[in-house]
Each structure stands twice: as structure tokens, then as C-alpha cells.
Design a protein around this motif. Sequence first.
Motif, PDB file in Angstrom:
ATOM      1  N   PRO A   1       6.422  -5.077  -0.416  1.00  0.00           N
ATOM      2  CA  PRO A   1       7.304  -5.587   1.085  1.00  0.00           C
ATOM      3  C   PRO A   1       6.704  -4.766   1.994  1.00  0.00           C
ATOM      4  O   PRO A   1       7.023  -5.201   3.433  1.00  0.00           O
ATOM      5  N   GLN A   2       5.734  -3.849   1.989  1.00  0.00           N
ATOM      6  CA  GLN A   2       5.091  -3.261   3.262  1.00  0.00           C
ATOM      7  C   GLN A   2       3.893  -4.070   3.800  1.00  0.00           C
ATOM      8  O   GLN A   2       3.439  -3.990   4.881  1.00  0.00           O
ATOM      9  N   LEU A   3       3.607  -5.340   3.208  1.00  0.00           N
ATOM     10  CA  LEU A   3       2.478  -5.976   3.555  1.00  0.00           C
ATOM     11  C   LEU A   3       2.914  -7.000   4.436  1.00  0.00           C
ATOM     12  O   LEU A   3       3.247  -7.985   3.893  1.00  0.00           O
ATOM     13  N   THR A   4       3.177  -6.795   5.605  1.00  0.00           N
ATOM     14  CA  THR A   4       3.542  -7.577   6.500  1.00  0.00           C
ATOM     15  C   THR A   4       2.856  -7.530   7.757  1.00  0.00           C
ATOM     16  O   THR A   4       2.048  -6.666   8.069  1.00  0.00           O
ATOM     17  N   GLY A   5       2.993  -8.694   8.915  1.00  0.00           N
ATOM     18  CA  GLY A   5       2.592  -8.547   9.906  1.00  0.00           C
ATOM     19  C   GLY A   5       1.058  -8.484  10.007  1.00  0.00           C
ATOM     20  O   GLY A   5       0.305  -9.147   9.277  1.00  0.00           O
ATOM     21  N   GLN A   6       0.529  -7.492  11.016  1.00  0.00           N
ATOM     22  CA  GLN A   6      -1.044  -7.462  11.061  1.00  0.00           C
ATOM     23  C   GLN A   6      -1.812  -6.929   9.885  1.00  0.00           C
ATOM     24  O   GLN A   6      -2.743  -6.810   9.753  1.00  0.00           O
ATOM     25  N   ARG A   7      -0.953  -6.148   9.134  1.00  0.00           N
ATOM     26  CA  ARG A   7      -1.448  -5.354   7.925  1.00  0.00           C
ATOM     27  C   ARG A   7      -2.071  -6.412   6.801  1.00  0.00           C
ATOM     28  O   ARG A   7      -3.310  -6.008   6.352  1.00  0.00           O
ATOM     29  N   ILE A   8      -1.880  -7.480   6.899  1.00  0.00           N
ATOM     30  CA  ILE A   8      -2.502  -8.661   6.275  1.00  0.00           C
ATOM     31  C   ILE A   8      -3.824  -8.873   6.497  1.00  0.00           C
ATOM     32  O   ILE A   8      -4.905  -9.039   5.670  1.00  0.00           O
ATOM     33  N   LEU A   9      -4.291  -8.613   7.834  1.00  0.00           N
ATOM     34  CA  LEU A   9      -5.429  -8.988   8.528  1.00  0.00           C
ATOM     35  C   LEU A   9      -6.523  -7.804   8.052  1.00  0.00           C
ATOM     36  O   LEU A   9      -7.685  -7.829   8.114  1.00  0.00           O
ATOM     37  N   ASN A  10      -5.912  -6.619   7.458  1.00  0.00           N
ATOM     38  CA  ASN A  10      -6.848  -5.678   7.254  1.00  0.00           C
ATOM     39  C   ASN A  10      -7.249  -5.779   5.523  1.00  0.00           C
ATOM     40  O   ASN A  10      -8.115  -5.096   4.900  1.00  0.00           O
ATOM     41  N   GLY A  11      -6.631  -6.710   4.918  1.00  0.00           N
ATOM     42  CA  GLY A  11      -6.765  -6.976   3.359  1.00  0.00           C
ATOM     43  C   GLY A  11      -5.552  -6.759   2.768  1.00  0.00           C
ATOM     44  O   GLY A  11      -4.661  -6.534   3.045  1.00  0.00           O
TER      45      GLY A  11
END
Length: 218
Positions: A98-108
Motif C-alpha cells: 500500500p506504500q507504493l503510490t503516486g510518484q514512488r512507482i516512477l522510482n521502480g
Amino acid sequence: MASSLFMASSLKIFSLVMVLGSFSTQAEARAFFVFGDSLVDNGNNNYLATTARADAPPYGIDYAPTHRPTGRFSNGYNIPDFISQAIGSEPTLPYLSPQLTGQRILNGANFASAGIGILNDTGVQFQLYDLGARRVLVTGTGPLGCVPAELALRGGANGQCSTELQRAANLFNPQLIQMIKGLNQQLGSDIFVAVNTQQTHYDFISHPGAFGNITIYT
């Protein structure tokens, strides 16, 4: 830094893919995506109804700073963790987190799941170049016949590794390397990199002192 060995006592080890891709015109903008099984699962199986789990001790006992299980099939860090450190990034989050949201997905993100094995459509991984991946690490199989569970079930009387599984790995790995060479020739660049997991395991066994303090659990 203490090294970590993977506790795949009940799982066969198959190929995995780790991808570094560029998603902007800036050379330093890199994203890191991981696909594979227990070797690189950073906790996806914690969110799945499966018996392949690493959410209880002794998993994670060397994972700083909590020393608690994280869903990694390791006593500490795993391969993606070390790569993330090398490129200056935060550890990859499980895609189910659930922490993988928003801009974080762009980091991988980490899409690995322990016990997944090889699927008939695994070859789709080699289309990653069309999606922007510019460095793809592809591992072969490790010494399958030397996994503790296989030693117990099929190993020799004197503790020898399973001959049948070792033979299978020895057939698979050279063909994988040839396939990767062919892909790179088509692309005109060394996009795909073959990682010799089997030799790495043998290096751990033959020269453990070269890798720091190693803890082995079976």
C-alpha cells in the motif's frame, strides 16, 4: 557489511529479471523494476494466499535496523537491495504494498513472487526494451540440485547434489547466454546482461570469507 544467503530450502530457484530503465531525457533518471521468484521477492508474498512465505523468524534477523522478517527469503538484504544501494536508490517496494503510490512507482517496483517458477510466456520479458529498459540483468539458474530440500529428497548418500537437477541447470544456462547474445546483436547494444548465478553460489561455498560474515539457514 554482512552478506546474506537465500533460504530457498523448499523452493526451486529459477530465472529472474532486474531492469534499469530511463523514463526521461535526463541521463540520471533511472527506475529499477524487479521480476522473479524467491531470490528477489521483497515481500509480495506477504499479500498473497500462499504457503511460500518469509514472514516469520529466522527470516530477516540480519535486516537492519529492525531485524524482523520483511517477506524477503533471506536473513538480511537480497540482490535488489544491494543493487538499489549501488545506484543510490531506496529499496524497491513490493508492487502489492500500500506504500507504493503516486510518484514512488516512477522510482521502480518489485514484482517478484516466491515460488512463481517459469511460465510459458516468460519470454515477454525481452520486450522490455520497447518499454524503455536500457539495462536488463537476466540470471540463469543456480545449482538446483544443491538446494537443501533437493539434497534431502534426491541427493546422494554422501551429501552430493542431485545429478538430474544439476544436469538440467547445466543445459539451461549456456542456452540462455546464447539467446541473450543473439538479442543484443539484434539491438546493436549490450542491453541484456547474463548473470551467472550458479558460479556465484559456488563462489560463496568455495570462498566464504571473501563475502564477509555469512549466515546460512536451511
